[in-house]
Design an enzyme around this catalytic site. Structure first.
Site, short mmCIF file in Angstrom:
data_model
loop_
_atom_site.label_atom_id
_atom_site.label_comp_id
_atom_site.label_asym_id
_atom_site.label_seq_id
_atom_site.Cartn_x
_atom_site.Cartn_y
_atom_site.Cartn_z
N LYS A 37 0.83 -1.22 0.00
CA LYS A 37 0.00 0.00 0.00
C LYS A 37 0.86 1.25 0.00
CE LYS A 37 -4.42 -1.38 1.93
NZ LYS A 37 -5.39 -1.14 2.97
N LYS A 90 -5.93 -9.18 -9.42
CA LYS A 90 -7.16 -9.47 -8.70
C LYS A 90 -8.19 -8.39 -9.02
CE LYS A 90 -6.51 -7.40 -4.17
NZ LYS A 90 -6.48 -7.60 -2.74
N LYS A 145 -11.40 -2.19 -7.64
CA LYS A 145 -11.97 -0.93 -8.11
C LYS A 145 -10.87 -0.05 -8.71
CE LYS A 145 -14.35 3.13 -6.67
NZ LYS A 145 -14.13 4.21 -5.73
#
Ligand code: SF4
Length: 337
Positions: free
Chosen positions: A124, A204, A207
């Site tokens: 992240k 994967k 959004k």
């Protein structure tokens, strides 16, 4: 008689389950199949608490107005997709502020070395370079607080969350060793639902990568996305036999289609009796059959925002009763009461 979760204490006849979903505003079919549908199937068997984790969502840059909208939409979508608030505690994380207090107390039981090893932080922080904050680094402690506040015993997890759950178990162990037996060590419950890749079949479903089908896409959008979705790359011509096991469309059949259609697509693909468009049309039909009632329930619920807010308040009140009892015990044990 319907068995409902008890308030202020957890049921002793059923194991307690906790899980959360980020308020991304979009719930895609991967979230639905891998999480919400699995959770909905647990309602009768477990004492369930499910949460829209808005505090977790604050660890990356966001717009406040957008956040408000996304919390609402995600809450409604969870209900529309099967999380019945009469049979579970469904709430918004920040509406139970005790979690922040427990998080702070648990920070003092968490090892820096363990936090440094978290692979999700590394991934992240690469995506939000320039905006890396302490919340993103200590995210696993907040997740441990979520779980331990409700003394959850079972946590439905995907492969990418096992490290966070192991961290929560370690924090519980450290707390129990230092202050006396307080928290159960939560056990993972792995889903047997196959994991859906994105429509590009490379990453994967997500959004941010714009490779998803939303629960709220209409039939036309679902078809357009499936029509252009990646299939077995070796199946170039209609007459080429394919390998369903390596095709993401076949994985979607395994998630959304009845056994006879799964068998039909696998056999037809291997023998080249069916083309990819036939296969996708069958999938679109089955997917829409499952999504239709969810879209309808969403529209009905979203048309009554006041009622939704009442349900949010009711869910939070039921969770706070448990949270307060846990925090009374924790404050006594750590010596601040
Ligand atoms: Fe995939 Fe179906 Fe085409 Fe086979 S027939 S490659 S399973 S879309």
């Amino acid at each position: 008689m319907t068995e409902t979760p008890t308030d202020g204490k957890t049921s002793h006849s059923r194991k307690t389950v906790f899980s959360g979903i980020q308020p991304s505003g979009i719930v895609h079919i991967g979230n639905y199949a891998g999480a919400i549908r699995t959770w909905a199937n647990m309602l009768g068997e477990y004492d369930c608490t499910f949460c829209v984790v808005d505090l977790h969502a604050m660890t990356v840059p966001y717009e406040p107005d957008q956040m408000r909208r996304r919390i609402f939409d995600t809450f409604v979508l969870n209900m529309a997709a099967g999380l019945d608030p009469e049979r579970s505690r469904l709430f918004v994380q920040s509406h139970v502020p005790e979690v922040a207090e427990l998080c702070w107390i648990l920070m003092n039981c968490a090892a820096m070395g363990d936090l440094n090893r978290m692979t999700q932080f590394k991934e992240k922080s690469e995506r939000v370079s320039g905006h890396i904050n302490a919340g993103l680094f200590t995210y696993p402690v907040l997740m441990a607080a979520d779980i331990l506040l409700y003394k959850a015993e079972v946590i439905p997890v995907g492969d990418d969350q096992t490290q966070h759950l192991e961290f929560a178990r370690e924090v519980a162990r450290r707390f129990n060793t230092q202050f006396g037996d307080t928290f159960p060590e939560p056990e993972p419950l792995f889903s047997d639902v196959p994991r859906l890749m994105g429509l590009d079949a490379k990453d994967k479903m997500s959004k941010s990568l714009d490779n998803y089908i939303s629960l709220l896409d209409d039939e036309g959008e679902v078809w357009e996305k499936l029509r252009t979705a990646a299939t077995d790359p070796a199946r170039v011509r209609r007459t080429d036999p394919g390998t369903p096991e390596i095709c993401n469309i076949f994985t979607m059949h395994r998630v959304f289609s009845p056994p006879q259609d799964i068998e039909w697509s696998a056999d037809g693909c291997r023998t080249a009796d069916i083309g990819c468009i036939d296969c996708k049309k069958c999938l679109a039909r089955n997917m829409n059959e499952e999504l239709d009632p969810i879209r309808a329930r969403y529209a009905e619920l979203a048309a009554h925002p006041e009622r939704v807010r009442e349900l949010m308040d009711e869910g939070a009140a039921r969770c706070r009763a448990i949270a307060r009892a846990t925090m009374e015990e924790v404050r006594q044990k750590v010596g601040i009461r």
